[in-house]
Scaffold this motif. Structure first.
Motif, mmCIF file in Angstrom:
data_model
loop_
_atom_site.group_PDB
_atom_site.id
_atom_site.type_symbol
_atom_site.label_atom_id
_atom_site.label_comp_id
_atom_site.label_asym_id
_atom_site.label_seq_id
_atom_site.Cartn_x
_atom_site.Cartn_y
_atom_site.Cartn_z
ATOM 1 N N LYS A 300 0.736 -1.399 0.389
ATOM 2 C CA LYS A 300 -0.317 -0.025 -0.568
ATOM 3 C C LYS A 300 0.748 1.161 -0.382
ATOM 4 C CE LYS A 300 -3.808 -2.152 2.072
ATOM 5 N NZ LYS A 300 -5.206 -1.847 1.176
ATOM 6 N N ILE A 301 0.251 2.237 -0.394
ATOM 7 C CA ILE A 301 1.134 3.937 -0.875
ATOM 8 C C ILE A 301 0.529 4.520 0.594
ATOM 9 C CG2 ILE A 301 1.643 5.839 -2.151
ATOM 10 C CD1 ILE A 301 0.935 3.619 -4.706
ATOM 11 N N ARG A 302 1.300 4.757 1.522
ATOM 12 C CA ARG A 302 0.887 5.093 2.771
ATOM 13 C C ARG A 302 1.287 6.744 2.687
ATOM 14 N NH1 ARG A 302 1.004 -0.215 4.666
ATOM 15 N NH2 ARG A 302 -0.778 -0.901 5.382
ATOM 16 N N ILE A 303 3.096 6.737 2.064
ATOM 17 C CA ILE A 303 3.390 8.219 2.769
ATOM 18 C C ILE A 303 4.065 8.653 1.127
ATOM 19 C CG2 ILE A 303 5.295 7.215 4.381
ATOM 20 C CD1 ILE A 303 7.362 6.633 3.206
ATOM 21 N N LYS A 304 4.847 9.881 1.015
ATOM 22 C CA LYS A 304 4.882 10.509 0.373
ATOM 23 C C LYS A 304 5.600 10.062 -1.117
ATOM 24 C CE LYS A 304 7.603 14.518 2.341
ATOM 25 N NZ LYS A 304 7.270 15.985 2.772
ATOM 26 N N ASP A 305 6.942 9.781 -0.559
ATOM 27 C CA ASP A 305 8.027 9.249 -1.335
ATOM 28 C C ASP A 305 7.661 7.878 -2.116
ATOM 29 O OD1 ASP A 305 9.396 10.869 0.132
ATOM 30 O OD2 ASP A 305 10.478 9.031 2.096
ATOM 31 N N ASP A 306 6.388 7.218 -1.428
ATOM 32 C CA ASP A 306 5.502 5.773 -1.668
ATOM 33 C C ASP A 306 5.277 6.376 -3.184
ATOM 34 O OD1 ASP A 306 7.088 3.762 0.020
ATOM 35 O OD2 ASP A 306 5.245 4.137 0.999
ATOM 36 N N ILE A 307 4.253 8.210 -3.364
ATOM 37 C CA ILE A 307 4.001 8.586 -3.821
ATOM 38 C C ILE A 307 4.587 8.949 -5.556
ATOM 39 C CG2 ILE A 307 2.450 10.500 -5.175
ATOM 40 C CD1 ILE A 307 1.290 10.313 -1.818
ATOM 41 N N ASP A 308 5.827 9.137 -4.901
ATOM 42 C CA ASP A 308 6.441 10.277 -5.531
ATOM 43 C C ASP A 308 7.263 8.855 -6.691
ATOM 44 O OD1 ASP A 308 5.317 12.914 -5.318
ATOM 45 O OD2 ASP A 308 7.540 13.255 -3.393
ATOM 46 N N LYS A 309 7.604 7.225 -5.861
ATOM 47 C CA LYS A 309 8.063 6.876 -6.643
ATOM 48 C C LYS A 309 7.242 6.219 -7.864
ATOM 49 C CE LYS A 309 9.511 2.383 -5.503
ATOM 50 N NZ LYS A 309 9.368 0.906 -4.460
ATOM 51 N N PHE A 310 5.776 5.936 -7.909
ATOM 52 C CA PHE A 310 5.154 5.345 -8.382
ATOM 53 C C PHE A 310 4.744 6.684 -9.633
ATOM 54 C CE2 PHE A 310 5.288 2.086 -4.948
ATOM 55 C CZ PHE A 310 4.734 1.253 -6.539
ATOM 56 N N VAL A 311 4.672 8.029 -9.275
ATOM 57 C CA VAL A 311 3.386 8.666 -9.893
ATOM 58 C C VAL A 311 4.301 9.858 -10.025
ATOM 59 C CG1 VAL A 311 2.072 10.263 -10.294
ATOM 60 C CG2 VAL A 311 1.314 8.305 -8.453
ATOM 61 N N SER A 312 4.333 10.268 -11.357
ATOM 62 C CA SER A 312 4.827 12.099 -11.523
ATOM 63 C C SER A 312 3.804 13.041 -12.296
ATOM 64 C CB SER A 312 6.150 11.293 -12.232
ATOM 65 O OG SER A 312 6.458 13.061 -12.764
ATOM 66 N N THR A 313 4.395 13.733 -12.511
ATOM 67 C CA THR A 313 3.474 15.208 -12.907
ATOM 68 C C THR A 313 4.314 16.431 -13.406
ATOM 69 O OG1 THR A 313 2.772 16.084 -10.565
ATOM 70 C CG2 THR A 313 1.546 14.620 -11.189
ATOM 71 N N GLU A 314 5.108 15.648 -14.001
ATOM 72 C CA GLU A 314 6.642 16.244 -13.993
ATOM 73 C C GLU A 314 6.960 16.198 -15.691
ATOM 74 O OE1 GLU A 314 7.852 18.493 -10.140
ATOM 75 O OE2 GLU A 314 9.274 17.002 -11.373
ATOM 76 N N PHE A 315 7.819 17.123 -16.604
ATOM 77 C CA PHE A 315 8.598 16.730 -17.737
ATOM 78 C C PHE A 315 9.230 16.072 -17.103
ATOM 79 C CE2 PHE A 315 5.048 20.380 -19.068
ATOM 80 C CZ PHE A 315 4.532 19.860 -20.198
ATOM 81 N N PRO A 316 10.158 15.573 -18.033
ATOM 82 C CA PRO A 316 11.120 14.742 -17.619
ATOM 83 C C PRO A 316 12.106 15.356 -18.103
ATOM 84 C CG PRO A 316 10.030 13.765 -19.082
ATOM 85 C CD PRO A 316 9.169 14.485 -18.687
#
Length: 436
Positions: A300-316
């Protein structure tokens, strides 16, 4: 209408367009991005018509009607697709199996049209007829669906509608109080895809899965890309992807199975306990799937580091990953809309109903109204088409999935049961639990 005016020349005919503010009128707008053939199969009071006769006007003769079940229906309505006047499906068509017994089986409408749509070696008039091919597919679907509805209408006793006695009593009581006559009640079983009972049953099954496995953790939207090499390489001559909807859905089906295999077997998001997905077709003719995933406690994705690990909202960074940058700019940019494009279809009352552009954010915030607020750092502007935009316009995505499938794959971290309700605005669904 033509037949009515011809038989009664003095009749006054008028057409009235009604607009209901409670309805989402975008559903009834004409497609703007492609020329797609569609059909409206509806009769009085929004119900499907009991009979669908096709009218033929011979030269110097009166109007004649042909039933959709007639074997001459297809060659009469689409003479260019049947240059030799071949007969189409009829109720007595049989298939002889190539065995010693030479067993004969009845060929259904669905089996016949599936046979006709199959790709074979050599030139095919049907598959190279452009919009006529689209019209043929739509007409075949309407005929097949109309036959199913006709069967249900004529076999209500076998469906045991007497079990709905309470519903019938309520309707008769209301009709008596309002001094109106009751019509014939037609019950569609839950096995009929798209019926109210079918949708209600699937929604209840989904909520039961939520009760057993917990709320969903990830919400994916996977959209077909008409520029996939598998689609373009299958085109013949001057064909474009919109001319071959059969190839589009077949390739999308293969890609969707591969995506699900990566999620379940390879565990790119972790261990999946349960999943739900629905498939919808856009007005552009492109299918897309909405997928809900429920992860086990360790994944389960609980903390913000887990979110940033799987999801991005920025131009590479194009210097370090040019291919991902090109895919993001092509597939994962919303609109643009707002002040830089007020004519965008996403605009309502001067604002984007998807709430773009988003706000810049240096760090991700967890679970705000069921969804996190993703990190969107302020960077230099990127030229996308004729617009200069930044990270505020990027749709959430997973870099690994995006590079592999080269398509629009929106990945959202969710913590609300509302996402289950969102899925059932659509028609086709599949739901399967998974064991640990």
């Amino acid at each position: 209408m033509h037949r009515l005016v011809q038989e009664h020349p003095t009749t006054s005919v008028k057409m009235v367009f009604l607009e209901d503010k409670n309805l989402d009128m975008r559903r009834y707008n004409a497609p703007t991005l492609c020329t797609e053939v569609t059909a409206i199969f509806v009769g009085d009071n929004g119900e499907s018509p009991a009979n669908r006769d096709i009218c033929v006007y011979p030269v110097g003769d009166t109007c004649q009607s042909i039933s959709p079940l007639n074997q001459c229906c297809d060659p009469v309505t689409d003479p260019l697709l049947f240059p030799r006047g071949e007969c189409s499906w009829n109720s007595g068509m049989e298939h002889v199996e190539e065995r010693r017994t030479a067993k004969r089986t009845r060929v259904t409408q669905l089996q016949y049209y599936a046979y006709r749509l199959s790709q074979r070696n050599g030139f095919s008039i049907l598959h190279n007829s452009g919009k006529l091919f689209q019209q043929y597919i739509v007409d075949a679907y309407v005929k097949t669906e109309g036959s199913r509805l006709h069967f249900l209408r004529q076999n209500q006793k076998d469906l045991r509608i007497e079990l709905y006695r309470g519903l019938l009593d309520a309707l008769e009581c209301r009709a008596h109080n309002e001094n109106i006559c009751t019509g014939k009640l037609i019950i569609l079983p839950s096995s009929f895809q798209g019926s109210p009972r079918h949708m209600q049953q699937n929604y209840q099954d989904a909520m039961a899965m939520v009760r057993k496995f917990g709320k969903p953790n990830l919400f994916l939207t996977f959209t077909c890309n008409p520029s996939w090499s598998e689609i373009l390489n299958s085109m013949e001559g001057v064909q474009s992807p919109e001319d071959r909807p059969d190839i589009i859905v077949r390739v999308f089906n293969k890609k969707l199975k591969e995506l699900l295999e990566d999620i379940f077997k390879h565990g790119i998001f972790g261990t999946v306990l349960a999943y739900i997905y629905v498939i919808e077709f856009q007005k552009r003719g492109l299918p897309h799937a909405h997928i809900l995933l429920t992860l086990d406690s360790e994944s389960k994705i609980r903390i913000k580091d887990d979110i940033d690990k799987f999801v991005s909202t920025e131009f590479p960074d194009p210097c370090t990953d040019l291919r991902l940058f090109q895919i993001v700019t092509k597939c994962m940019v919303h609109g643009p809309c707002g002040t830089i494009n007020i004519n965008s279809p996403f605009m309502r009352d001067g604002q984007c109903w998807k709430s773009f552009p988003k706000q810049f954010k240096d760090d991700t915030e967890e679970n705000v109204n069921g969804y996190p607020i993703y990190r969107r750092r302020a960077t230099e502007l990127v030229q996308v088409g004729k617009y200069s935009i930044d990270n505020r316009w990027v749709v959430p995505y997973n870099p690994w999935l995006l590079k592999k499938f080269n398509a629009h794959i929106n990945v959202e971290v969710c913590a609300s049961v509302k996402s289950v309700k969102y899925l059932y605005m659509y028609t086709k669904n599949m739901m399967k639990p998974r064991s640990k």
